[in-house]
Design a protein around this motif. Sequence first.
Motif, PDB file in Angstrom:
ATOM      1  N   ILE A 152     -20.076   0.425  -4.921  1.00 32.60           N
ATOM      2  CA  ILE A 152     -20.557  -0.717  -4.125  1.00 32.60           C
ATOM      3  C   ILE A 152     -19.378  -1.591  -3.689  1.00 32.60           C
ATOM      4  O   ILE A 152     -19.506  -2.802  -3.521  1.00 32.60           O
ATOM      5  CB  ILE A 152     -21.636  -1.550  -4.864  1.00 32.60           C
ATOM      6  CG1 ILE A 152     -21.178  -1.937  -6.271  1.00 32.60           C
ATOM      7  CG2 ILE A 152     -22.966  -0.827  -4.885  1.00 32.60           C
ATOM      8  CD1 ILE A 152     -22.084  -2.989  -6.928  1.00 32.60           C
ATOM      9  N   GLY A 153     -18.233  -0.947  -3.494  1.00 25.81           N
ATOM     10  CA  GLY A 153     -17.025  -1.709  -3.171  1.00 25.81           C
ATOM     11  C   GLY A 153     -17.068  -2.374  -1.809  1.00 25.81           C
ATOM     12  O   GLY A 153     -16.545  -3.480  -1.639  1.00 25.81           O
TER      13      GLY A 153
ATOM     14  N   GLY B 109      -7.815   0.935  -6.888  1.00 30.74           N
ATOM     15  CA  GLY B 109      -8.949   1.851  -6.924  1.00 30.74           C
ATOM     16  C   GLY B 109      -8.865   2.772  -8.126  1.00 30.74           C
ATOM     17  O   GLY B 109      -8.569   2.345  -9.249  1.00 30.74           O
TER      18      GLY B 109
ATOM     19  N   GLU C 107       0.860  -1.192   0.000  1.00 35.21           N
ATOM     20  CA  GLU C 107       0.000   0.000   0.000  1.00 35.21           C
ATOM     21  C   GLU C 107       0.896   1.243   0.000  1.00 35.21           C
ATOM     22  O   GLU C 107       1.806   1.351   0.808  1.00 35.21           O
ATOM     23  CB  GLU C 107      -0.915  -0.032   1.233  1.00 35.21           C
ATOM     24  CG  GLU C 107      -1.553   1.292   1.613  1.00 35.21           C
ATOM     25  CD  GLU C 107      -2.367   1.966   0.501  1.00 35.21           C
ATOM     26  OE1 GLU C 107      -3.156   1.286  -0.162  1.00 35.21           O
ATOM     27  OE2 GLU C 107      -2.169   3.194   0.308  1.00 35.21           O
ATOM     28  N   ARG C 108       0.608   2.186  -0.911  1.00 32.99           N
ATOM     29  CA  ARG C 108       1.499   3.352  -1.075  1.00 32.99           C
ATOM     30  C   ARG C 108       1.526   4.252   0.162  1.00 32.99           C
ATOM     31  O   ARG C 108       2.535   4.851   0.483  1.00 32.99           O
ATOM     32  CB  ARG C 108       1.103   4.185  -2.303  1.00 32.99           C
ATOM     33  CG  ARG C 108      -0.313   4.671  -2.278  1.00 32.99           C
ATOM     34  CD  ARG C 108      -0.697   5.385  -3.572  1.00 32.99           C
ATOM     35  NE  ARG C 108      -0.655   6.828  -3.439  1.00 32.99           N
ATOM     36  CZ  ARG C 108      -1.549   7.549  -2.763  1.00 32.99           C
ATOM     37  NH1 ARG C 108      -2.551   6.961  -2.130  1.00 32.99           N
ATOM     38  NH2 ARG C 108      -1.451   8.851  -2.711  1.00 32.99           N
TER      39      ARG C 108
ATOM     40  N   THR D 180     -11.811   3.933   0.349  1.00 32.38           N
ATOM     41  CA  THR D 180     -12.510   3.094   1.326  1.00 32.38           C
ATOM     42  C   THR D 180     -12.904   3.831   2.603  1.00 32.38           C
ATOM     43  O   THR D 180     -14.020   3.662   3.108  1.00 32.38           O
ATOM     44  CB  THR D 180     -11.625   1.871   1.659  1.00 32.38           C
ATOM     45  OG1 THR D 180     -11.493   1.083   0.477  1.00 32.38           O
ATOM     46  CG2 THR D 180     -12.218   1.033   2.774  1.00 32.38           C
TER      47      THR D 180
ATOM     48  N   LEU E 184     -23.041   1.198   3.444  1.00 31.15           N
ATOM     49  CA  LEU E 184     -24.274   0.428   3.244  1.00 31.15           C
ATOM     50  C   LEU E 184     -23.912  -0.962   2.721  1.00 31.15           C
ATOM     51  O   LEU E 184     -23.106  -1.089   1.798  1.00 31.15           O
ATOM     52  CB  LEU E 184     -25.194   1.097   2.212  1.00 31.15           C
ATOM     53  CG  LEU E 184     -25.433   2.603   2.298  1.00 31.15           C
ATOM     54  CD1 LEU E 184     -26.522   3.008   1.315  1.00 31.15           C
ATOM     55  CD2 LEU E 184     -25.784   3.041   3.692  1.00 31.15           C
TER      56      LEU E 184
END
Length: 457
Positions: free
Chosen positions: A351-352, A208, A39-40, A48, A54
């Motif tokens: 909707i991730g 992403g 992860e950068r 996120t 939801l």
Amino acid sequence: MVKLLPERARVVIVGGGVIGCSIAYHLVKIGWQDVVLLERKQLTCGTTWHAAGLIGQLRDNQTLTKLAKYTAELYLELEKETGQATGYKVNGSLAIATTDGRFEDLKRRADMAKVFGLKVDVINARACQDYFPLMNIEDVIGGVFIPSDGQANPIDITLGLAKGARMGGAEIFEDTLVTKVNHDGECVTGVETEMGTVEANYVVLCCGMWTREFARNIGVTVPLHACEHFYVVTEPFEGVTPDLPVVRDYDAYAYYKEDAGKLLVGAFEPVAKPWAMKGIPDDFCFDELPDDFDHFQPILEGAMHRVPSLEKVGIQKFFCGPESFTPDNRYQIGPAPELKNLFIAAGLNSIGIQSAGGIGKVISEWIRDGYPPSDLASVDIRRNMPFQGNPNYLRDRVTETLGLLYAVHWPFYQYETARNVRMSPFHEHLSEQGACFGEIAGWERPNWFAPKRTEPN
Ligand SMILES: Cc1cc2nc3c(=O)[nH]c(=O)nc-3n(C[C@H](O)[C@H](O)[C@H](O)COP(=O)(O)OP(=O)(O)OC[C@H]3O[C@@H](n4cnc5c(N)ncnc54)[C@H](O)[C@@H]3O)c2cc1C
């Protein structure tokens, strides 16, 4: 002590949002412990962290419904398994209809969901108000209620998945920017980072909204474009109780969620605002975008009609953050056709969080077996054409697709934006004959011809 990057791993995952963490979690579940996630900046710092959280299961096709249902079941158990709180509560969700066409659409989706064993109740307007007493139902025809839907804290869900992945043997490195995917011309061989090289049999890009540009550097097309995405959070007010279900008022492009005694009102406006046409800032990390009250105003007016008490309540927070949208509102997942053993999981169309469990499961099995575990054709990255990576095409198309997520799902719908990309030499001639065109893979083809003296539309 600073942990050193390993020299090699079976799988390298690039990106520590909910999708990357879920893939790491599921790879260790199938017994592949030799997994490294890079992860950068910090886990969740892209899109996120600011999701509304939801967790809905009713989608417009079987594939998405199956993945969302699995996700909801996974989140229910995640806290027990990892000890990491997830904030997941099963308060149900209610989708309301104010037109006959919408009610028909909801009932069809409800029937499909029942095929997967999902309990869905079709209810009248009065019952909608019983579930959500703050609601004005003067124009509501009915709705569908799903008791097993809910809401969660997206950061905690991601940290839970990351913890589960680590418990199973995966290694996670933050502050590690991947600068390049290495390959031998046919197949991936690993990645280059600011901290050194990691060789790998498989690389999974879960970057992403960064994925399109990052993949383009190695000749891989990932059609997605960031859009601004909005919600407001009100002051606390009476009647907003923790047991309120999530409400989706599709005809007004709005959703509602209880948020610690306040109401979160989110938007899927019909004409969206694309973002980052000149690129995403290098230092983007837990960033918010400037607010735009004029853009949000119509949604707020609709919200005051639906929940009249909002007229007297202050807005505590106006939130705007970026999210990736795709030309057809479907994810971009699976093996990149351009490079062997490179997998993509991006383009989540807002909707991730509710899809991450299912995507982690199918991608890990796809990597292991070399073929997808079920029919995933509608979301398979290989459905795209190279021209769909064009940023101008994408910018135009996503102004429309974001809002379509809340539109009625008409069969044979034709997009209005980003058209006339590919036209045959006969196009003008056909047009003069009254052709009404439809688009297939970018090609404009006559669907039918209008009788003389009428306009094709
Ligand atoms: C306002 C708003 C509300 C939303 N509400 C909901 C909701 O209620 N329910 C729902 O399901 N979804 C919701 N979403 C959508 C959801 O947040 C996203 O779909 C999801 O977070 C996408 O996750 P991701 O892992 O694909 O992307 P990200 O979270 O952006 O993760 C990608 C990560 O990759 C990293 N990265 C990028 N490039 C590199 C590189 N070269 N090297 C290393 N790391 C790299 C980034 O730093 C980032 O952390 C909402 C989104 C918004 C904006």
